[in-house]
Design a protein around this motif. Structure first.
Motif, short mmCIF file in Angstrom:
data_model
loop_
_atom_site.label_atom_id
_atom_site.label_comp_id
_atom_site.label_asym_id
_atom_site.label_seq_id
_atom_site.Cartn_x
_atom_site.Cartn_y
_atom_site.Cartn_z
N SER A 21 -5.08 21.30 -32.29
CA SER A 21 -4.43 20.29 -32.98
C SER A 21 -4.65 18.91 -32.46
CB SER A 21 -3.01 20.64 -32.85
OG SER A 21 -2.75 20.42 -31.06
N ARG A 22 -3.99 17.88 -33.32
CA ARG A 22 -3.99 16.46 -32.89
C ARG A 22 -3.24 16.31 -31.55
NH1 ARG A 22 -6.94 12.40 -31.97
NH2 ARG A 22 -5.94 10.22 -32.43
N VAL A 23 -2.53 16.93 -31.19
CA VAL A 23 -1.79 16.69 -29.83
C VAL A 23 -2.97 17.40 -28.84
CG1 VAL A 23 -0.03 17.70 -28.38
CG2 VAL A 23 0.64 17.17 -30.75
N GLU A 24 -3.48 18.30 -29.04
CA GLU A 24 -4.45 18.62 -27.84
C GLU A 24 -5.53 17.53 -27.85
OE1 GLU A 24 -4.99 23.40 -27.75
OE2 GLU A 24 -4.62 22.82 -29.80
N GLU A 25 -5.95 17.28 -28.99
CA GLU A 25 -7.13 16.09 -29.13
C GLU A 25 -6.78 15.08 -28.42
OE1 GLU A 25 -10.03 14.55 -32.27
OE2 GLU A 25 -7.96 15.01 -33.05
N LEU A 26 -5.53 14.50 -28.54
CA LEU A 26 -4.88 13.31 -27.76
C LEU A 26 -4.76 13.66 -26.30
CD1 LEU A 26 -2.13 12.23 -30.32
CD2 LEU A 26 -3.98 10.82 -29.71
N ALA A 27 -4.56 14.70 -25.96
CA ALA A 27 -4.55 15.15 -24.45
C ALA A 27 -5.95 14.55 -23.61
CB ALA A 27 -4.30 16.47 -24.08
N TYR A 28 -7.04 14.83 -24.52
CA TYR A 28 -8.30 14.64 -23.94
C TYR A 28 -8.85 13.04 -24.30
CZ TYR A 28 -9.60 19.26 -23.62
OH TYR A 28 -9.72 20.67 -23.06
N GLU A 29 -8.12 12.20 -25.11
CA GLU A 29 -8.18 10.75 -25.15
C GLU A 29 -7.39 9.72 -24.74
OE1 GLU A 29 -7.69 10.45 -29.65
OE2 GLU A 29 -9.44 11.59 -30.13
N ILE A 30 -6.15 10.22 -24.34
CA ILE A 30 -5.17 9.39 -23.59
C ILE A 30 -5.53 9.36 -22.23
CG2 ILE A 30 -2.63 8.79 -23.18
CD1 ILE A 30 -2.17 9.91 -26.03
N VAL A 32 -4.27 8.55 -18.30
CA VAL A 32 -2.95 8.93 -17.33
C VAL A 32 -2.18 7.26 -17.28
CG1 VAL A 32 -1.96 9.12 -14.88
CG2 VAL A 32 -3.87 10.72 -16.03
N ARG A 33 -2.99 6.22 -17.18
CA ARG A 33 -2.37 5.04 -16.69
C ARG A 33 -1.41 4.64 -18.04
NH1 ARG A 33 -6.50 2.60 -19.76
NH2 ARG A 33 -8.63 3.14 -19.23
N GLU A 34 -2.16 5.45 -19.24
CA GLU A 34 -1.22 5.03 -20.64
C GLU A 34 0.27 5.44 -20.64
OE1 GLU A 34 -3.68 5.02 -23.99
OE2 GLU A 34 -5.31 5.39 -22.77
N VAL A 35 0.40 6.60 -19.93
CA VAL A 35 1.72 7.40 -20.07
C VAL A 35 2.56 7.39 -18.65
CG1 VAL A 35 0.66 8.60 -21.78
CG2 VAL A 35 0.80 9.46 -19.56
N MET A 36 1.82 6.91 -17.56
CA MET A 36 2.63 7.16 -16.45
C MET A 36 3.74 6.09 -16.20
SD MET A 36 -0.06 5.09 -13.82
CE MET A 36 -0.07 3.08 -14.01
N THR A 37 4.69 6.06 -15.47
CA THR A 37 5.55 5.04 -14.82
C THR A 37 5.01 4.37 -13.93
OG1 THR A 37 7.40 6.87 -15.35
CG2 THR A 37 8.06 5.05 -14.09
N SER A 110 -8.12 11.31 -18.03
CA SER A 110 -7.46 11.85 -19.22
C SER A 110 -6.24 12.67 -18.81
CB SER A 110 -8.55 12.58 -20.31
OG SER A 110 -8.86 13.70 -19.45
N VAL A 111 -5.31 12.64 -19.91
CA VAL A 111 -3.83 13.28 -19.56
C VAL A 111 -4.40 14.84 -19.39
CG1 VAL A 111 -1.95 14.20 -20.87
CG2 VAL A 111 -2.75 11.75 -20.59
N ILE A 112 -5.54 15.40 -19.95
CA ILE A 112 -5.63 16.68 -19.68
C ILE A 112 -5.89 17.18 -18.31
CG2 ILE A 112 -8.10 16.69 -20.06
CD1 ILE A 112 -5.69 19.26 -21.55
N GLU A 113 -6.39 16.15 -17.44
CA GLU A 113 -6.78 16.48 -16.27
C GLU A 113 -5.32 16.72 -15.24
OE1 GLU A 113 -9.46 17.31 -15.16
OE2 GLU A 113 -10.38 17.14 -17.01
N ALA A 114 -4.32 15.76 -15.71
CA ALA A 114 -2.95 15.83 -14.97
C ALA A 114 -2.52 17.27 -15.59
CB ALA A 114 -2.18 14.79 -15.40
#
Length: 331
Positions: A21-30, A32-37, A110-114
């Motif tokens: 899915s696009r969500v899974e694809e994004l998890a590899y593209e985004i 961590v610094r883009e979504v972290m607090t 990437s977010v997938i690593e987190a």
């Protein structure tokens, strides 16, 4: 977050890849610094657990990194606070209850690593560090979910803008015949980029408002022709697609080596692909057969030693038969 996305040990087979899915694809593209607090509340190892209790209550957080002289030395969480409360030990210093040497992720990961860490370690939050190990933020699964939702929204809005621009491309152009011509040079043996031309043509058709079934038929036909150029030619070739309101015309040509027997080449299963190409999963001899199934008209011309030309047409239904939003922009 779906179980599929969070499964750290998931093997990505060809079958699974078809359904990513696009969500899974994004998890590899985004990253961590883009979504972290990034505005992080921190504690000192000598702060009392009473201070932690008040800080968590006022800031409405459930965990905080512990810093000493700017260095990350631990992580204190709501679970640690509960243990402290059970012991009636709120006067104790943070370093007695914190988790020392916490697992961290880097901002450029990437977010997938987190997500993999969250799954394997069952943590609720992770400190985020830069390349030198200095704290730059904190991330939770909630941060990732919100980040993915924002990215999906941006995706949707961007695609809507592209579709709008494409569908209005020819509005102010006056002519007796207007068409959109797409041209792609295909290199022999370039399996790495195989299928890119067909994907781009299919995407262009969808943005212009072509019915999805038409776009799929065109995509398959062009893909098969594209792979024939990659597999069978000596120097590659050219794919030219002309999009008009009433039809899509596709012209595929190369300059060698040609086809000895065109009639035989049209038979299911006939192929001149090498063993090496067959081992890669290509050259099954169904390319021209699949093309014929997907188009309304085709003509194959070839001269041995000189080259081959394949012409195809897919006829489009009149605009009034399209559903809402499905009318090609070309006029």
């Amino acid at each position: 977050m779906s179980d599929n996305l969070l499964s750290a040990s998931r093997v990505i087979t060809d079958k699974v890849a078809e359904n990513i899915s696009r969500v899974e694809e994004l998890a590899y593209e985004i990253r961590v610094r883009e979504v972290m607090t990034s505005q992080v509340i921190t504690m000192h190892p000598n702060d009392t657990m009473q201070t932690v209790l008040e800080t968590f209550r006022q800031a409405r957080i459930s965990g905080a990194p512990v810093l000493e002289e700017g260095n990350l030395i631990g992580l204190v969480s709501i679970e640690d606070l509960i243990r402290c409360l059970l012991n009636q030990d709120l006067a104790a210093p943070v370093h007695q209850y914190m988790t020392p040497n916490p697992v961290v992720v880097k901002g450029d990961d990437s977010v997938i690593e987190a997500l993999k860490v969250f799954v394997s370690k069952k943590y609720g939050r992770l400190p985020v560090v830069d390349g030198t190990g200095h704290l730059i933020g904190i991330i939770t699964k909630g941060d990732i979910t919100r980040g993915l939702l924002r990215a999906l929204e941006r995706d949707y809005q961007s695609e809507e803008v592209r579709r709008y621009r494409a569908s209005h491309l020819f509005e102010d152009i006056e002519s007796e015949r207007t068409s959109l011509i797409l041209r792609y040079n295909i290199k022999q043996g370039d399996f790495e980029h195989g299928g890119e031309a067909s994907a781009k043509i299919k995407r262009a058709l969808l943005r212009l408002g072509a019915p999805p079934q038409i776009a799929r038929r065109c995509g398959i036909a062009v893909y098969e022709a594209e792979m024939n150029l990659i597999i069978h030619t000596t120097e590659g070739g050219v794919i030219r697609a002309e999009i008009e309101p009433h039809q899509i015309s596709i012209d595929v040509y190369d300059y060698g080596p040609g086809i000895r027997d065109v009639e035989l080449a049209m038979q299911p299963g006939y192929s001149t692909a090498s063993e090496k190409v067959r081992e890669m999963g290509f050259g099954a001899g169904m390319g021209l057969v699949n093309i014929k199934r997907c188009v309304d008209w085709m003509k194959l011309e070839s001269e041995w030693g000189k080259g081959t030309r394949l012409r195809m047409k897919i006829y489009l239904p009149p605009p009034h038969t399209h559903s809402k939003g499905e009318a090609l922009a070309v006029t």
